[in-house]
Design a protein around this motif. Structure first.
Motif, PDB file in Angstrom:
ATOM      1  N   LYS A  11       0.818  -1.213   0.000  1.00 32.49           N
ATOM      2  CA  LYS A  11       0.000   0.000   0.000  1.00 32.49           C
ATOM      3  C   LYS A  11       0.856   1.270   0.000  1.00 32.49           C
ATOM      4  N   LEU A  12       2.153   1.105   0.158  1.00 31.24           N
ATOM      5  CA  LEU A  12       3.045   2.258   0.153  1.00 31.24           C
ATOM      6  C   LEU A  12       3.286   2.739  -1.273  1.00 31.24           C
ATOM      7  N   PRO A  13       3.651   4.001  -1.423  1.00 27.01           N
ATOM      8  CA  PRO A  13       4.034   4.485  -2.754  1.00 27.01           C
ATOM      9  C   PRO A  13       5.217   3.661  -3.293  1.00 27.01           C
ATOM     10  N   LYS A  14       5.308   3.551  -4.608  1.00 24.69           N
ATOM     11  CA  LYS A  14       6.314   2.698  -5.263  1.00 24.69           C
ATOM     12  C   LYS A  14       7.735   3.008  -4.808  1.00 24.69           C
ATOM     13  N   MET A  15       8.069   4.264  -4.642  1.00 28.69           N
ATOM     14  CA  MET A  15       9.435   4.621  -4.221  1.00 28.69           C
ATOM     15  C   MET A  15       9.705   4.110  -2.805  1.00 28.69           C
ATOM     16  N   GLN A  16       8.732   4.231  -1.911  1.00 26.58           N
ATOM     17  CA  GLN A  16       8.907   3.713  -0.550  1.00 26.58           C
ATOM     18  C   GLN A  16       9.025   2.196  -0.560  1.00 26.58           C
ATOM     19  N   GLN A  17       8.261   1.536  -1.420  1.00 23.25           N
ATOM     20  CA  GLN A  17       8.378   0.084  -1.535  1.00 23.25           C
ATOM     21  C   GLN A  17       9.794  -0.293  -1.956  1.00 23.25           C
ATOM     22  N   PHE A  18      10.311   0.408  -2.945  1.00 18.79           N
ATOM     23  CA  PHE A  18      11.661   0.148  -3.434  1.00 18.79           C
ATOM     24  C   PHE A  18      12.681   0.329  -2.312  1.00 18.79           C
ATOM     25  N   LYS A  48      15.091  -2.560  -0.508  1.00 17.92           N
ATOM     26  CA  LYS A  48      16.552  -2.402  -0.420  1.00 17.92           C
ATOM     27  C   LYS A  48      17.002  -2.448   1.041  1.00 17.92           C
ATOM     28  N   GLY A  49      16.272  -1.760   1.893  1.00 14.37           N
ATOM     29  CA  GLY A  49      16.613  -1.744   3.312  1.00 14.37           C
ATOM     30  C   GLY A  49      16.506  -3.117   3.943  1.00 14.37           C
ATOM     31  N   MET A  50      15.467  -3.852   3.584  1.00 17.65           N
ATOM     32  CA  MET A  50      15.298  -5.206   4.125  1.00 17.65           C
ATOM     33  C   MET A  50      16.410  -6.133   3.646  1.00 17.65           C
ATOM     34  N   LYS A  51      16.768  -6.002   2.394  1.00 19.48           N
ATOM     35  CA  LYS A  51      17.841  -6.838   1.845  1.00 19.48           C
ATOM     36  C   LYS A  51      19.150  -6.552   2.583  1.00 19.48           C
ATOM     37  N   TYR A  52      19.420  -5.280   2.789  1.00 15.12           N
ATOM     38  CA  TYR A  52      20.630  -4.882   3.510  1.00 15.12           C
ATOM     39  C   TYR A  52      20.587  -5.380   4.961  1.00 15.12           C
ATOM     40  N   ALA A  53      19.443  -5.190   5.625  1.00  9.40           N
ATOM     41  CA  ALA A  53      19.299  -5.613   7.025  1.00  9.40           C
ATOM     42  C   ALA A  53      19.437  -7.124   7.152  1.00  9.40           C
ATOM     43  N   ARG A 104      11.114 -10.733   3.009  1.00 10.84           N
ATOM     44  CA  ARG A 104      10.373 -10.521   1.764  1.00 10.84           C
ATOM     45  C   ARG A 104       8.897 -10.930   1.932  1.00 10.84           C
ATOM     46  N   SER A 105       8.645 -11.884   2.808  1.00 14.05           N
ATOM     47  CA  SER A 105       7.266 -12.335   3.014  1.00 14.05           C
ATOM     48  C   SER A 105       6.378 -11.219   3.568  1.00 14.05           C
ATOM     49  N   ARG A 106       6.986 -10.203   4.139  1.00 18.22           N
ATOM     50  CA  ARG A 106       6.209  -9.054   4.631  1.00 18.22           C
ATOM     51  C   ARG A 106       5.438  -8.388   3.495  1.00 18.22           C
TER      52      ARG A 106
END
Length: 185
Positions: A118-125, A129-134, A146-148
């Motif tokens: 439901k977030l804007p596309k840029m926030q999703q992106f 990226k943040g989740m991948k890094y974390a 990613r399941s989130r």
């Protein structure tokens, strides 16, 4: 006596609380933060502000509080929605991160949710990226994070409004003694 509810909602979880709160109050007007005018606040006895938490920051609160001096004589309730458990430390962190120790307000932390779709596309992106890094940094399974995106989390519990509404009613019934102590909240 009437109530103004000002809010910011990104993915709809805060808005669920706003809608329920508006039904519980006597004469409420609901306004999004982007449409909030200070002159309108003068007509209300109670002002509620609700928004999601991001890293202990209540979204849009700084914009709302910039106008605090103009309505500081009102009864102000702030509520924030998030996905972290509410603890004493969490509450203290939110107070410190938002500078709330300098204001006469009542703060309530409520369970929210996460639906990254439901977030804007840029926030999703950025979130991806943040989740991948974390995940890489913390050694957590990236698929779990990613399941989130695939399985939204909705922890909204409208009964959590009971405490805030109870304090509001005590003040409304006895406006002279509107200093309800923190331990009564």
């Amino acid at each position: 006596m009437s109530e103004l509810i000002v809010y910011k909602s990104v993915s709809g979880f805060t808005k669920k609380y706003v809608d329920s709160l508006a039904r519980r109050l006597v004469e409420s007007k609901v306004v999004e933060l982007k449409d909030f005018k200070v002159k309108d606040a003068k007509n209300y006895d109670f002002i509620f502000y609700g928004a999601p938490l991001r890293n202990n920051q209540i979204m849009g609160l700084n914009k709302f509080l910039k106008k605090y001096e103009k309505f500081k004589d009102k009864n102000i309730f702030i509520f924030a929605t998030g996905i972290e458990p509410v603890t004493k430390d969490k509450r203290e962190n939110v107070i410190a991160a938002n500078g709330l120790e300098f204001y006469h307000i009542r703060l309530y932390l409520l369970p929210g949710g996460m639906d990254l779709n439901k977030l804007p596309k840029m926030q999703q992106f950025l979130m991806r990226k943040g989740m991948k890094y974390a995940a890489k940094k913390e050694g957590v399974n990236e698929d779990l994070l990613r399941s989130r995106f695939e399985y939204p989390m909705d922890m909204v519990n409208l009964n959590e409004l009971d405490k805030m509404v109870g304090v509001y009613r005590k003040i409304k019934l006895n406006p002279i003694a509107h200093e309800v102590k923190d331990n009564e909240e």
